[in-house]
Motif scaffolding. Structure first.
Motif, PDB file in Angstrom:
ATOM      1  N   MET A 190       0.825  -1.209   0.000  1.00 45.03           N
ATOM      2  CA  MET A 190       0.000   0.000   0.000  1.00 45.03           C
ATOM      3  C   MET A 190       0.860   1.260   0.000  1.00 45.03           C
ATOM      4  O   MET A 190       0.359   2.356  -0.237  1.00 45.03           O
ATOM      5  N   ALA A 191       2.153   1.100   0.284  1.00 46.44           N
ATOM      6  CA  ALA A 191       3.031   2.270   0.354  1.00 46.44           C
ATOM      7  C   ALA A 191       3.012   3.011  -0.969  1.00 46.44           C
ATOM      8  O   ALA A 191       3.073   4.245  -0.998  1.00 46.44           O
ATOM      9  N   SER A 192       2.890   2.273  -2.088  1.00 48.83           N
ATOM     10  CA  SER A 192       2.895   2.956  -3.394  1.00 48.83           C
ATOM     11  C   SER A 192       1.684   3.881  -3.516  1.00 48.83           C
ATOM     12  O   SER A 192       1.726   4.872  -4.243  1.00 48.83           O
ATOM     13  N   MET A 193       0.600   3.547  -2.809  1.00 46.32           N
ATOM     14  CA  MET A 193      -0.574   4.419  -2.815  1.00 46.32           C
ATOM     15  C   MET A 193      -0.235   5.765  -2.153  1.00 46.32           C
ATOM     16  O   MET A 193      -0.523   6.829  -2.696  1.00 46.32           O
ATOM     17  N   MET A 228       7.820  20.172 -18.605  1.00 43.14           N
ATOM     18  CA  MET A 228       7.573  20.114 -17.162  1.00 43.14           C
ATOM     19  C   MET A 228       6.121  19.774 -16.843  1.00 43.14           C
ATOM     20  O   MET A 228       5.833  19.020 -15.922  1.00 43.14           O
ATOM     21  N   ALA A 229       5.204  20.316 -17.604  1.00 43.55           N
ATOM     22  CA  ALA A 229       3.795  20.051 -17.352  1.00 43.55           C
ATOM     23  C   ALA A 229       3.498  18.570 -17.553  1.00 43.55           C
ATOM     24  O   ALA A 229       2.862  17.907 -16.712  1.00 43.55           O
ATOM     25  N   ALA A 230       4.000  18.010 -18.661  1.00 44.25           N
ATOM     26  CA  ALA A 230       3.759  16.593 -18.944  1.00 44.25           C
ATOM     27  C   ALA A 230       4.428  15.723 -17.887  1.00 44.25           C
ATOM     28  O   ALA A 230       3.839  14.768 -17.369  1.00 44.25           O
ATOM     29  N   LEU A 231       5.680  16.078 -17.536  1.00 43.28           N
ATOM     30  CA  LEU A 231       6.426  15.292 -16.553  1.00 43.28           C
ATOM     31  C   LEU A 231       5.695  15.277 -15.210  1.00 43.28           C
ATOM     32  O   LEU A 231       5.504  14.221 -14.591  1.00 43.28           O
ATOM     33  N   GLY A 232       5.285  16.465 -14.766  1.00 44.61           N
ATOM     34  CA  GLY A 232       4.614  16.567 -13.465  1.00 44.61           C
ATOM     35  C   GLY A 232       3.335  15.764 -13.440  1.00 44.61           C
ATOM     36  O   GLY A 232       3.126  14.926 -12.548  1.00 44.61           O
ATOM     37  N   LEU A 233       2.493  15.942 -14.424  1.00 47.06           N
ATOM     38  CA  LEU A 233       1.200  15.258 -14.425  1.00 47.06           C
ATOM     39  C   LEU A 233       1.363  13.750 -14.577  1.00 47.06           C
ATOM     40  O   LEU A 233       0.766  12.955 -13.842  1.00 47.06           O
ATOM     41  N   LEU A 234       2.231  13.381 -15.546  1.00 42.25           N
ATOM     42  CA  LEU A 234       2.347  11.953 -15.843  1.00 42.25           C
ATOM     43  C   LEU A 234       2.981  11.164 -14.702  1.00 42.25           C
ATOM     44  O   LEU A 234       2.523  10.076 -14.356  1.00 42.25           O
ATOM     45  N   SER A 235       4.053  11.732 -14.104  1.00 44.54           N
ATOM     46  CA  SER A 235       4.707  10.938 -13.050  1.00 44.54           C
ATOM     47  C   SER A 235       3.772  10.808 -11.847  1.00 44.54           C
ATOM     48  O   SER A 235       3.715   9.754 -11.216  1.00 44.54           O
ATOM     49  N   GLY A 236       3.010  11.857 -11.545  1.00 41.70           N
ATOM     50  CA  GLY A 236       2.038  11.758 -10.463  1.00 41.70           C
ATOM     51  C   GLY A 236       1.010  10.679 -10.750  1.00 41.70           C
ATOM     52  O   GLY A 236       0.721   9.823  -9.919  1.00 41.70           O
ATOM     53  N   MET A 237       0.491  10.706 -11.984  1.00 40.31           N
ATOM     54  CA  MET A 237      -0.521   9.728 -12.367  1.00 40.31           C
ATOM     55  C   MET A 237       0.020   8.296 -12.301  1.00 40.31           C
ATOM     56  O   MET A 237      -0.674   7.375 -11.875  1.00 40.31           O
ATOM     57  N   GLN A 238       1.271   8.152 -12.740  1.00 37.35           N
ATOM     58  CA  GLN A 238       1.845   6.796 -12.758  1.00 37.35           C
ATOM     59  C   GLN A 238       1.934   6.208 -11.363  1.00 37.35           C
ATOM     60  O   GLN A 238       1.557   5.056 -11.131  1.00 37.35           O
ATOM     61  N   PHE A 239       2.425   7.011 -10.417  1.00 37.72           N
ATOM     62  CA  PHE A 239       2.529   6.502  -9.052  1.00 37.72           C
ATOM     63  C   PHE A 239       1.149   6.180  -8.481  1.00 37.72           C
ATOM     64  O   PHE A 239       0.959   5.190  -7.782  1.00 37.72           O
ATOM     65  N   LEU A 240       0.188   7.040  -8.810  1.00 40.07           N
ATOM     66  CA  LEU A 240      -1.160   6.808  -8.301  1.00 40.07           C
ATOM     67  C   LEU A 240      -1.721   5.503  -8.862  1.00 40.07           C
ATOM     68  O   LEU A 240      -2.335   4.701  -8.146  1.00 40.07           O
ATOM     69  N   ILE A 244      -3.008   2.103  -7.029  1.00 39.19           N
ATOM     70  CA  ILE A 244      -4.303   1.441  -7.225  1.00 39.19           C
ATOM     71  C   ILE A 244      -4.080  -0.047  -7.496  1.00 39.19           C
ATOM     72  O   ILE A 244      -4.751  -0.913  -6.935  1.00 39.19           O
ATOM     73  N   ILE A 245      -3.096  -0.352  -8.330  1.00 42.97           N
ATOM     74  CA  ILE A 245      -2.782  -1.764  -8.574  1.00 42.97           C
ATOM     75  C   ILE A 245      -2.382  -2.434  -7.265  1.00 42.97           C
ATOM     76  O   ILE A 245      -2.795  -3.553  -6.969  1.00 42.97           O
ATOM     77  N   GLY A 246      -1.579  -1.712  -6.461  1.00 45.27           N
ATOM     78  CA  GLY A 246      -1.178  -2.254  -5.157  1.00 45.27           C
ATOM     79  C   GLY A 246      -2.379  -2.575  -4.290  1.00 45.27           C
ATOM     80  O   GLY A 246      -2.424  -3.611  -3.630  1.00 45.27           O
ATOM     81  N   ALA A 247      -3.368  -1.695  -4.304  1.00 48.82           N
ATOM     82  CA  ALA A 247      -4.555  -1.905  -3.474  1.00 48.82           C
ATOM     83  C   ALA A 247      -5.295  -3.172  -3.914  1.00 48.82           C
ATOM     84  O   ALA A 247      -5.706  -3.991  -3.078  1.00 48.82           O
ATOM     85  N   TYR A 248      -5.444  -3.361  -5.216  1.00 52.00           N
ATOM     86  CA  TYR A 248      -6.123  -4.573  -5.691  1.00 52.00           C
ATOM     87  C   TYR A 248      -5.290  -5.813  -5.407  1.00 52.00           C
ATOM     88  O   TYR A 248      -5.800  -6.842  -4.982  1.00 52.00           O
TER      89      TYR A 248
END
Ligand code: UDP
Ligand code: MG
Length: 318
Positions: free
Chosen positions: A237-240, A274-286, A290-294
């Motif tokens: 769950m830490a990845s969450m 920077m905009a793409a990097l910020g949004l995408l890396s945040g989304m990837q970890f999230l 979610i995969i971790g939770a399942y």
């Protein structure tokens, strides 16, 4: 006609001891446990499990079994490790009460009458809790203390510190334990998870009677990893948590670069990167979170533990 094993009356007590290369201590162990059982009331059996020893442990066991009908010797195909060897012995034993004990005499068999007395008063589990640990290095004591602190923080079962697998359990608790089909077994944690009345018996743990510890650091680390992953999906769950933090940071980056762009303060091209990097890396970890939770739920499900364990039911139609 020879009665099938299952038709024979069940012994009042089973003593179960896993043994790996214990030829030096076994005779003394059998002498001391024998003396304790001679004094105890009721029929008893001693189940010895040879966990693929490479010394003469099996010969010592079979000779003992030939000389004393109370002794049952079980040999595994190969070395399976302490927890699985113990599980093998537990599934073979037939007693109404079961004493789990190491063969190296670090846990004194002479405590059996005290444990029995506590069980007579209604305990489901009587576990030995060490007051001191003779003959164990500072390193072993420190790592053990750190380990129990960590596992009790990460999990929601109360696993008593300074307690090994030395314990007396009822048949009911043992049957529940054996009904848990998980492969990576952290038995003291599983017994704690079962609940019921679990009572400590404080004792002094002695140094090994002979031979050396079969738990080198590598096995201790594996044991700790088994224990934590068997009882906690917190690491998964830490990845969450990281995901939420990264998503917030990434979004902050996105806003920051947008403001720069609006104020014409950015180098050409910087904003989009920077905009793409910020949004995408945040989304990837999230998404990883979610995969971790399942995965955590799937893992819990795959352990196949009972959903609940009924202690008593009172009343209703007779
Ligand atoms: N043991 C086993 N298989 C193994 C390692 C250990 O059956 O692969 C047994 C060993 O013979 C002993 C008990 O498990 O009866 C506890 O092991 P040990 O005393 O070496 O561990 P320590 O007390 O040093 O933690
Ligand atoms: Mg030992």
């Amino acid at each position: 006609m020879v009665a099938a094993m299952s038709e024979l009356p069940h012994p009042a007590l089973s003593v179960v001891a896993p043994c790996y290369n214990e030829q030096e201590v076994l005779p003394e162990f059998l002498r001391r446990i024998g003396a304790v059982l001679d004094k105890a009331a009721g029929v008893a059996e001693v189940v010895l499990v040879d966990d693929g020893s490479r010394d003469r442990t099996w010969d010592v066991m079979t000779a003992a079994a030939a000389a004393d009908p109370r002794i049952v010797a079980v040999r595994l195909m190969r070395n399976h490790g302490h927890q699985l060897a113990l599980t093998a012995g537990l599934s073979v034993c037939r007693g109404e009460r079961i004493l789990i004990i190491d063969a190296d005499l670090q846990d004194p068999p002479e405590l059996l009458p005290d444990m029995m007395a506590l069980m007579d008063q209604g305990a489901d589990v009587v576990y030995g809790q060490r007051r001191q640990r003779d003959g164990e290095s500072l390193f072993k004591r420190a790592t053990a203390a750190g380990f129990y602190r960590l596992i009790n923080r990460l999990t929601d079962v109360d696993i008593p510190a300074d307690a090994g697998d030395f314990r007396l359990v009822t048949r009911r608790v043992l049957d529940l334990l054996l009904a848990m089909p998980e492969r990576h077994r952290f038995i003291r944690g599983m017994v704690a998870w079962i609940g019921g009345r679990q009572v400590p018996l404080i004792y002094d743990r002695h140094a090994r009677a002979a031979g050396e510890s079969k738990y080198p650091l590598s096995k201790m680390i594996r044991f700790a990893a088994d224990a934590i992953t068997a009882f906690s999906v917190v690491p998964l769950m830490a990845s969450m948590t990281i995901g939420w933090v990264m998503a917030a940071v990434g979004f902050g980056f996105f806003i920051y670069s947008m403001i720069g762009w609006l104020m014409h303060a950015n180098l050409p091209g910087w904003t989009s990167i920077m905009a793409a990097l910020g949004l995408l890396s945040g989304m990837q970890f999230l998404m990883l979170g979610i995969i971790g939770a399942y995965l955590g739920r799937l893992y819990d499900q795959s352990k196949g533990r009972p959903l609940f364990m009924i202690r008593d039911i009172v009343g209703g139609p007779k």
